[in-house]
Design an enzyme around this catalytic site. Sequence first.
Site, mmCIF file in Angstrom:
data_model
loop_
_atom_site.group_PDB
_atom_site.id
_atom_site.type_symbol
_atom_site.label_atom_id
_atom_site.label_comp_id
_atom_site.label_asym_id
_atom_site.label_seq_id
_atom_site.Cartn_x
_atom_site.Cartn_y
_atom_site.Cartn_z
ATOM 1 N N TYR A 1 6.412 10.488 32.644
ATOM 2 C CA TYR A 1 5.416 9.885 31.849
ATOM 3 C C TYR A 1 5.546 10.380 30.288
ATOM 4 C CZ TYR A 1 0.491 9.536 29.941
ATOM 5 O OH TYR A 1 -0.689 9.432 29.041
ATOM 6 N N SER B 1 0.427 8.817 23.640
ATOM 7 C CA SER B 1 -0.386 10.134 24.110
ATOM 8 C C SER B 1 0.169 11.310 23.408
ATOM 9 C CB SER B 1 0.363 10.178 25.689
ATOM 10 O OG SER B 1 -0.022 11.771 26.141
#
Length: 255
Positions: free
Chosen positions: A159, A146
């Site tokens: 995350y 990501s």
Amino acid sequence: MSTPFDLTGRRALVTGSSRGIGLAIARSLLEAGAHVVVHGRDTSTVGETADALARDFGADAVSTAVFDVTSEEAVIDGIRGIEAAGPLDILVNNAGLQHREPLLEVSLENWERVIRTDLTSAFLVGRTAARAMVARGSGAIVNICSVQTDLARPTIGAYTAAKGGLRNLTKAMTAEWAGSGVRVNGVAPGYIRTELTQALVDDPAFNSWVLGRTPVGRWGEPEDIGGAVVWLSSDASRFVSGQVVFVDGGMTAVV
């Protein structure tokens, strides 16, 4: 005519591929000629997705696997079942989740749930699949990272930690397995328009921030990720390992 990007004859597992980015990756691999194992935790959803793909690419091009990527026992059984039908040449660790809550408030349970799903699962599935790949002397693993692999925003600390860890797990896997013919790389998507992010797309303030922060001036589409995965799965990237390719419209290239 065969090209270095041709995946004909290779079998690929894409975890979390019943929808969203995972489904788009599965389609890209199928278009490149691979047989794709559609994966998820819900038997009905996985079956429906596989049926739809089979209508487009043929029944022989698609199979299914249903198991929990956070359970070592389930992962071992799942990979064993896939390998029983033929060698697994490509693994895409895509399964993951998001949890939005400030670090001062997030519970240990939710922190560990994100780390387990977004990082530990890639270790479990990657290690299990790599055992057979190492024995055969070939294989390609792509970990879906990501922009939070490099960047951080408030309320998504777990995350961010998981995706940063996934980058270094990619390097660790390369350090140990590349000499046995198993290449491991990552793809780091930027802000991608999916059903899970639609609420953010519909938020005028957040949407404006994404458009202004992304040099190409738009949200990414799930299909934008597939090409990079095909490249990293194919012979076209045969001397590439331990890298994370950012597919983010330039977001991480500018200040």
